[in-house]
Write a protein that holds these residues in place. Structure first.
Motif, PDB file in Angstrom:
ATOM      1  N   PRO A  37       0.813  -1.235   0.000  1.00  0.00           N
ATOM      2  CA  PRO A  37       0.000   0.000   0.000  1.00  0.00           C
ATOM      3  C   PRO A  37       0.842   1.279   0.000  1.00  0.00           C
ATOM      4  CG  PRO A  37      -0.126  -1.128   2.125  1.00  0.00           C
ATOM      5  CD  PRO A  37       0.520  -2.085   1.175  1.00  0.00           C
ATOM      6  N   VAL A  38       1.986   1.282   0.702  1.00  0.00           N
ATOM      7  CA  VAL A  38       2.817   2.488   0.732  1.00  0.00           C
ATOM      8  C   VAL A  38       3.399   2.764  -0.647  1.00  0.00           C
ATOM      9  CG1 VAL A  38       4.888   3.559   1.693  1.00  0.00           C
ATOM     10  CG2 VAL A  38       3.357   2.253   3.168  1.00  0.00           C
ATOM     11  N   ALA A  39       3.899   1.719  -1.282  1.00  0.00           N
ATOM     12  CA  ALA A  39       4.446   1.884  -2.630  1.00  0.00           C
ATOM     13  C   ALA A  39       3.371   2.359  -3.591  1.00  0.00           C
ATOM     14  CB  ALA A  39       5.050   0.573  -3.113  1.00  0.00           C
ATOM     15  N   GLY A  40       2.176   1.782  -3.458  1.00  0.00           N
ATOM     16  CA  GLY A  40       1.075   2.210  -4.316  1.00  0.00           C
ATOM     17  C   GLY A  40       0.714   3.657  -4.093  1.00  0.00           C
ATOM     18  N   PHE A  41       0.730   4.090  -2.834  1.00  0.00           N
ATOM     19  CA  PHE A  41       0.433   5.483  -2.515  1.00  0.00           C
ATOM     20  C   PHE A  41       1.469   6.409  -3.149  1.00  0.00           C
ATOM     21  CE2 PHE A  41       1.324   9.153   0.192  1.00  0.00           C
ATOM     22  CZ  PHE A  41       0.085   9.796   0.179  1.00  0.00           C
ATOM     23  N   LEU A  42       2.745   6.040  -3.028  1.00  0.00           N
ATOM     24  CA  LEU A  42       3.815   6.862  -3.604  1.00  0.00           C
ATOM     25  C   LEU A  42       3.643   7.012  -5.110  1.00  0.00           C
ATOM     26  CD1 LEU A  42       6.934   5.482  -1.688  1.00  0.00           C
ATOM     27  CD2 LEU A  42       5.756   7.644  -1.314  1.00  0.00           C
ATOM     28  N   MET A  43       3.270   5.921  -5.759  1.00  0.00           N
ATOM     29  CA  MET A  43       3.128   5.942  -7.222  1.00  0.00           C
ATOM     30  C   MET A  43       1.982   6.847  -7.666  1.00  0.00           C
ATOM     31  SD  MET A  43       5.551   3.858  -8.013  1.00  0.00           S
ATOM     32  CE  MET A  43       5.222   3.461  -9.690  1.00  0.00           C
ATOM     33  N   GLN A  44       0.944   6.908  -6.845  1.00  0.00           N
ATOM     34  CA  GLN A  44      -0.242   7.654  -7.245  1.00  0.00           C
ATOM     35  C   GLN A  44      -0.237   9.100  -6.745  1.00  0.00           C
ATOM     36  OE1 GLN A  44      -2.553   6.496  -9.334  1.00  0.00           O
ATOM     37  NE2 GLN A  44      -1.418   4.560  -9.478  1.00  0.00           N
ATOM     38  N   HIS A  56      19.858  -3.302  -6.713  1.00  0.00           N
ATOM     39  CA  HIS A  56      20.752  -3.226  -7.871  1.00  0.00           C
ATOM     40  C   HIS A  56      20.459  -1.996  -8.729  1.00  0.00           C
ATOM     41  CE1 HIS A  56      22.081  -7.246  -6.867  1.00  0.00           C
ATOM     42  NE2 HIS A  56      20.843  -7.711  -6.973  1.00  0.00           N
ATOM     43  N   ARG A  57      19.620  -1.091  -8.201  1.00  0.00           N
ATOM     44  CA  ARG A  57      19.231   0.151  -8.887  1.00  0.00           C
ATOM     45  C   ARG A  57      18.387  -0.130 -10.130  1.00  0.00           C
ATOM     46  NH1 ARG A  57      24.381  -0.019  -8.728  1.00  0.00           N
ATOM     47  NH2 ARG A  57      24.656   0.404 -10.967  1.00  0.00           N
ATOM     48  N   GLN A  58      17.728  -1.281 -10.158  1.00  0.00           N
ATOM     49  CA  GLN A  58      16.868  -1.636 -11.279  1.00  0.00           C
ATOM     50  C   GLN A  58      15.432  -1.219 -10.988  1.00  0.00           C
ATOM     51  OE1 GLN A  58      18.832  -5.807 -11.334  1.00  0.00           O
ATOM     52  NE2 GLN A  58      17.764  -5.652 -13.295  1.00  0.00           N
ATOM     53  N   VAL A  59      14.743  -0.791 -12.019  1.00  0.00           N
ATOM     54  CA  VAL A  59      13.367  -0.309 -11.877  1.00  0.00           C
ATOM     55  C   VAL A  59      12.407  -1.475 -11.664  1.00  0.00           C
ATOM     56  CG1 VAL A  59      11.465   0.850 -13.047  1.00  0.00           C
ATOM     57  CG2 VAL A  59      13.786   1.765 -13.247  1.00  0.00           C
ATOM     58  N   LEU A  60      11.623  -1.355 -10.606  1.00  0.00           N
ATOM     59  CA  LEU A  60      10.561  -2.325 -10.346  1.00  0.00           C
ATOM     60  C   LEU A  60       9.208  -1.774 -10.772  1.00  0.00           C
ATOM     61  CD1 LEU A  60      11.664  -3.497  -6.790  1.00  0.00           C
ATOM     62  CD2 LEU A  60      12.115  -4.630  -8.980  1.00  0.00           C
ATOM     63  N   ALA A  61       9.033  -0.469 -10.605  1.00  0.00           N
ATOM     64  CA  ALA A  61       7.757   0.170 -10.959  1.00  0.00           C
ATOM     65  C   ALA A  61       7.988   1.655 -11.165  1.00  0.00           C
ATOM     66  CB  ALA A  61       6.724  -0.056  -9.860  1.00  0.00           C
ATOM     67  N   THR A  62       7.113   2.265 -11.958  1.00  0.00           N
ATOM     68  CA  THR A  62       7.146   3.710 -12.179  1.00  0.00           C
ATOM     69  C   THR A  62       5.708   4.222 -12.172  1.00  0.00           C
ATOM     70  OG1 THR A  62       6.878   3.721 -14.595  1.00  0.00           O
ATOM     71  CG2 THR A  62       9.114   3.383 -13.747  1.00  0.00           C
ATOM     72  N   ASN A  63       5.585   5.537 -12.016  1.00  0.00           N
ATOM     73  CA  ASN A  63       4.240   6.098 -12.164  1.00  0.00           C
ATOM     74  C   ASN A  63       3.959   6.381 -13.635  1.00  0.00           C
ATOM     75  OD1 ASN A  63       5.797   8.378 -12.589  1.00  0.00           O
ATOM     76  ND2 ASN A  63       4.676   9.673 -11.150  1.00  0.00           N
ATOM     77  N   GLU A  64       2.734   6.786 -13.914  1.00  0.00           N
ATOM     78  CA  GLU A  64       2.303   6.977 -15.299  1.00  0.00           C
ATOM     79  C   GLU A  64       3.088   8.090 -15.990  1.00  0.00           C
ATOM     80  OE1 GLU A  64       0.372   5.913 -18.654  1.00  0.00           O
ATOM     81  OE2 GLU A  64       0.247   4.911 -16.703  1.00  0.00           O
ATOM     82  N   ARG A  65       3.526   9.091 -15.223  1.00  0.00           N
ATOM     83  CA  ARG A  65       4.252  10.213 -15.835  1.00  0.00           C
ATOM     84  C   ARG A  65       5.568   9.760 -16.447  1.00  0.00           C
ATOM     85  NH1 ARG A  65       4.572  15.720 -12.650  1.00  0.00           N
ATOM     86  NH2 ARG A  65       5.483  16.228 -14.673  1.00  0.00           N
ATOM     87  N   VAL A  66       6.244   8.834 -15.800  1.00  0.00           N
ATOM     88  CA  VAL A  66       7.484   8.303 -16.364  1.00  0.00           C
ATOM     89  C   VAL A  66       7.204   7.619 -17.693  1.00  0.00           C
ATOM     90  CG1 VAL A  66       9.338   6.616 -16.062  1.00  0.00           C
ATOM     91  CG2 VAL A  66       8.628   8.037 -14.139  1.00  0.00           C
ATOM     92  N   LEU A  67       6.173   6.811 -17.732  1.00  0.00           N
ATOM     93  CA  LEU A  67       5.831   6.082 -18.957  1.00  0.00           C
ATOM     94  C   LEU A  67       5.466   7.047 -20.084  1.00  0.00           C
ATOM     95  CD1 LEU A  67       3.720   3.140 -17.465  1.00  0.00           C
ATOM     96  CD2 LEU A  67       6.172   3.220 -17.972  1.00  0.00           C
ATOM     97  N   GLN A  68       4.815   8.151 -19.737  1.00  0.00           N
ATOM     98  CA  GLN A  68       4.476   9.148 -20.751  1.00  0.00           C
ATOM     99  C   GLN A  68       5.726   9.834 -21.293  1.00  0.00           C
ATOM    100  OE1 GLN A  68       1.752  11.728 -18.673  1.00  0.00           O
ATOM    101  NE2 GLN A  68       0.021  10.301 -18.824  1.00  0.00           N
ATOM    102  N   VAL A  69       6.668  10.166 -20.408  1.00  0.00           N
ATOM    103  CA  VAL A  69       7.889  10.855 -20.815  1.00  0.00           C
ATOM    104  C   VAL A  69       8.736   9.987 -21.738  1.00  0.00           C
ATOM    105  CG1 VAL A  69      10.106  11.723 -19.972  1.00  0.00           C
ATOM    106  CG2 VAL A  69       7.989  12.413 -18.854  1.00  0.00           C
ATOM    107  N   VAL A  70       8.856   8.707 -21.418  1.00  0.00           N
ATOM    108  CA  VAL A  70       9.728   7.827 -22.207  1.00  0.00           C
ATOM    109  C   VAL A  70       8.950   7.051 -23.262  1.00  0.00           C
ATOM    110  CG1 VAL A  70      11.318   7.602 -20.285  1.00  0.00           C
ATOM    111  CG2 VAL A  70       9.546   5.868 -20.594  1.00  0.00           C
TER     112      VAL A  70
END
Length: 381
Positions: A37-44, A56-70
């Protein structure tokens, strides 16, 4: 996962650790992250670009804005590191991806994440990044907050990025404009006072004023052109010109630089072949190279301006005897980066790239070593 696993003896690095999670480890971590829930809150809830990274500094999740930018998808970003997601120019030359290049030792984003992992405390910082955008590059400035996030047995890092590029660009341009114009106005005022007081009425004084007024006019046009180029609104005014005309124009302008009086400026013979370009913009690029060379050299040293064929194209070069340190080389073309530590400076080398590549469609670079430093621009005829 897009990237292949890199671990064990084959994983090489010049800075941060190179190892990556296995596909199975990534899957378990991503599920734990997205289901918390905390991770979900941060994303939203958080404003900005949000990424959650594993150890390992690898991406597990991003918010929608990141996906829009890239222009990506969650599957496409899973397992990548931030520099790989956004297109950092150093990634292709890194032995094991983002964080493993020599340049990464000076990257504010990598340093913030590593510091948050080390201290287990939130880290606030800024980073200058040069990103690949098609055939061209662009400089971006981010405010970054890297915060530790514990999800069950997993230790993650939540990264929030805010794009400060527009603010930084405006501030830098304003400070640079006022700095340069104020210096010229001081010179004009001094010579004008001499004329007004009657101390001097010579032709030399009038010529000095004419020269300074001409420089002021060039500065005003240059700053206006820089602002236009930043917004993609500057169109080159192309005409035929000889390479030697560019070198002579730059040599004349450089002779008015205070430090140039203590340096020798050599203009070498140039090919007698016309090129079709915007001579004013090209002169600005080469002049920035020359001013940079003067400021990086010592009294009595020689600055060399030259042009030569490189295949069907023309390569303009400015050489000085100094060598650029390893620390500076990777950041030399970033907007707002300056070796002088002066607020509002650091646009000279950036402007070389902006005018030379984005507007003139040439290629700008430099070579440095024990034999000195050569900045160059390659222009199609």
């Amino acid at each position: 996962m897009v990237l292949e696993e890199q671990s064990g003896p084959a994983a090489r690095t010049h800075f941060a650790t190179a190892d990556r999670a296995t596909p199975e480890e990534l899957r378990r971590e991503a599920e734990a992250c997205l289901g918390h829930p905390v991770a979900g809150f941060l994303m939203q809830a958080l404003d900005g670009l949000v990424l959650i990274l594993d150890v390992h500094r690898q991406v597990l999740a991003t918010n929608e804005r990141v996906l829009q930018v890239v222009d990506g998808t969650p599957d496409a970003t899973l397992g990548r590191r931030p520099g790989e997601v956004f297109g950092c120019i150093h990634v292709p030359d890194s032995p094991s991806g983002c964080g493993t290049n020599h340049a990464c030792a000076h990257c504010g984003a990598v340093l913030a994440v590593l510091e948050a992992q080390r201290t287990n405390e939130p880290v606030h910082s800024e980073c200058l990044l040069t990103l690949r955008n098609g055939e061209h590059t662009e400089s971006v400035e981010f405010e970054i907050v890297a915060s530790p996030l514990t999800v069950g047995p997993h230790q993650f890092i939540a990264v929030v990025l805010h794009d400060l590029s527009a603010v930084k660009r405006r501030d830098a341009l304003e400070r640079l404009f006022y700095h340069d114009v104020a210096n010229l106005m001081q010179g004009i005022r001094g010579w004008a006072d001499l004329l007004a007081s009657g101390v001097s009425t010579s032709r030399d004084t009038a010529q000095k004023l004419a020269h300074l007024t001409d420089l002021l006019d060039r500065e005003l046009k240059s700053h206006h052109a820089l602002a236009q180029a930043e917004h993609g609104e500057l169109k080159p005014r192309v005409r035929a010109v000889l390479p030697l005309e560019i070198l002579v124009d730059v040599g004349d302008l450089l002779s008015r630089h205070a430090l140039a009086r203590d340096r020798d400026v050599e203009i070498r013979p140039a090919p007698e072949a016309t090129i079709h370009t915007d001579p004013e913009l090209l002169s600005r690029v080469v002049l920035n190279m020359a001013v940079n060379a003067v400021e990086a050299s010592f009294m009595g040293e020689t600055i060399t301006l030259s042009a030569q064929f490189e295949g069907p194209d023309i390569r303009f070069q400015v050489h000085n005897p100094g060598e650029i340190s390893e620390e500076i080389r990777t950041r030399i073309f970033q907007r707002s980066f300056s070796t002088k530590g002066t607020a509002g400076r650091g646009l000279g080398t950036y402007a070389m790239k902006l005018f030379g590549e984005k507007v003139l469609r040439g290629k700008v670079g430099f070579d440095t070593g024990p034999g000195g430093t050569t900045f160059w621009i390659l222009i199609a005829r």
